[in-house]
Design an enzyme around this catalytic site. Structure first.
Site, PDB file in Angstrom:
ATOM      1  N   HIS A  23       0.849  -1.206   0.000  1.00 27.00           N
ATOM      2  CA  HIS A  23       0.000   0.000   0.000  1.00 27.00           C
ATOM      3  C   HIS A  23       0.880   1.250   0.000  1.00 27.00           C
ATOM      4  CE1 HIS A  23      -3.128  -2.603   2.271  1.00 27.00           C
ATOM      5  NE2 HIS A  23      -3.672  -2.320   1.104  1.00 27.00           N
ATOM      6  N   LYS A  47     -16.785  -8.220   5.568  1.00 23.13           N
ATOM      7  CA  LYS A  47     -15.902  -9.027   6.415  1.00 23.13           C
ATOM      8  C   LYS A  47     -15.443  -8.156   7.584  1.00 23.13           C
ATOM      9  CE  LYS A  47     -12.044  -8.013   3.355  1.00 23.13           C
ATOM     10  NZ  LYS A  47     -12.155  -7.233   2.290  1.00 23.13           N
ATOM     11  N   ARG A  96      -1.812  -5.796  -8.559  1.00 19.40           N
ATOM     12  CA  ARG A  96      -0.562  -6.525  -8.300  1.00 19.40           C
ATOM     13  C   ARG A  96      -0.291  -7.567  -9.361  1.00 19.40           C
ATOM     14  NH1 ARG A  96      -2.785  -8.014  -2.474  1.00 19.40           N
ATOM     15  NH2 ARG A  96      -4.521  -8.273  -3.910  1.00 19.40           N
ATOM     16  N   SER A 134      -2.778  -7.736   2.946  1.00 15.97           N
ATOM     17  CA  SER A 134      -3.015  -7.626   4.393  1.00 15.97           C
ATOM     18  C   SER A 134      -3.410  -8.989   4.952  1.00 15.97           C
ATOM     19  CB  SER A 134      -4.137  -6.621   4.673  1.00 15.97           C
ATOM     20  OG  SER A 134      -3.796  -5.356   4.180  1.00 15.97           O
TER      21      SER A 134
HETATM   22  O1  PNS Z   1      -8.566  -2.818  -1.102  1.00 11.06           O
HETATM   23  P1  PNS Z   1      -9.884  -3.333  -0.560  1.00 11.06           P
HETATM   24  O2  PNS Z   1      -9.831  -3.532   0.900  1.00 11.06           O
HETATM   25  O3  PNS Z   1     -10.338  -4.534  -1.300  1.00 11.06           O
HETATM   26  O4  PNS Z   1     -10.955  -2.145  -0.848  1.00 11.06           O
HETATM   27  C1  PNS Z   1     -12.208  -2.367  -1.372  1.00 11.06           C
HETATM   28  C2  PNS Z   1     -13.001  -1.049  -1.448  1.00 11.06           C
HETATM   29  C3  PNS Z   1     -13.053  -0.359  -0.102  1.00 11.06           C
HETATM   30  C4  PNS Z   1     -12.366  -0.131  -2.456  1.00 11.06           C
HETATM   31  C5  PNS Z   1     -14.428  -1.417  -1.945  1.00 11.06           C
HETATM   32  O5  PNS Z   1     -14.935  -2.457  -1.156  1.00 11.06           O
HETATM   33  C6  PNS Z   1     -15.392  -0.248  -1.903  1.00 11.06           C
HETATM   34  O6  PNS Z   1     -15.287   0.668  -2.682  1.00 11.06           O
HETATM   35  N1  PNS Z   1     -16.356  -0.305  -0.960  1.00 11.06           N
HETATM   36  C7  PNS Z   1     -17.324   0.743  -0.775  1.00 11.06           C
HETATM   37  C8  PNS Z   1     -18.712   0.310  -1.259  1.00 11.06           C
HETATM   38  C9  PNS Z   1     -18.873   0.544  -2.733  1.00 11.06           C
HETATM   39  O7  PNS Z   1     -18.782   1.627  -3.256  1.00 11.06           O
HETATM   40  N2  PNS Z   1     -19.164  -0.572  -3.445  1.00 11.06           N
HETATM   41  C10 PNS Z   1     -19.354  -0.574  -4.868  1.00 11.06           C
HETATM   42  C11 PNS Z   1     -18.050  -0.660  -5.602  1.00 11.06           C
HETATM   43  S1  PNS Z   1     -18.391  -1.285  -7.173  1.00 11.06           S
END
Ligand code: PNS
Length: 170
Positions: A23, A47, A96, A134
């Protein structure tokens, strides 16, 4: 200070549970490309997070002290709503490996449908971090493995303390 133009204000969203060197590599790269970078920490997720929002945010704060154009915020609900609220024109996501692409593409296209004015930009972390997540760092720590190459020292400390409190291996 003059307001940052929408197209130059970028959001880097994630759970950051916890922040890793991967990150951080991406944050450094993105902060050098955009005028301002907002690290957007997801408050709630389907989760359960290992670390509460306050600790995840604190760990990020202690990791980005040298980066003047980086700001940390938290959000709930739709990412695009948060982007609009911040007046951000860009969402930055790290890819990645090819395996990340399908999920990221789906998310980027959904976000574009919901908010056509917000563009998603994919960036590549350094290849040394291509296997880092993570989830894996937490797993290695839980089983007593060495995590010092994967996270900043204060994060490693927090992970070990949490493991010891929970009575994990090592
Ligand atoms: O890196 P991560 O932890 O997988 O992040 C995922 C994240 C936070 C970017 C994604 O879950 C998100 O944007 N959640 C907010 C809800 C949302 O907008 N969902 C629709 C996305 S298509």
């Amino acid at each position: 200070m003059a307001a940052v133009a929408k197209s130059r204000l970028a959001i880097y969203p994630g759970s950051f549970d916890p922040i890793t060197n991967g990150h951080l590599d991406l944050i450094r790269r993105a902060s050098s490309q955009f005028e301002e970078l907002v690290i957007a920490v997801l408050r709630h997720d389907s989760k359960e997070a290992e670390f509460p929002l306050s600790e995840r945010t604190e760990m990020i704060r202690d990791s980005v002290t040298g980066l003047a154009n980086v700001r940390i915020a938290s959000f709930d609900g739709l990412l695009v709503d948060f982007a609009r609220q911040q007046n951000a024109g860009l969402i930055v996501r790290g890819i990645r490996a090819v395996s990340d692409y399908e999920y990221e593409l789906q998310m980027a296209l959904m976000n574009r449908k919901l908010a056509p004015e917000v563009e998603t930009v994919f960036m590549l972390p350094g290849e040394a971090y291509s296997y880092l997540s993570s989830r894996l760092v937490k797993e290695v720590c839980r089983h007593g493995g060495d995590i010092s190459d994967f996270v900043p020292p204060h994060v490693a400390e927090a992970l070990r303390a949490r493991r010891d409190r929970q009575g994990g291996t090592g």
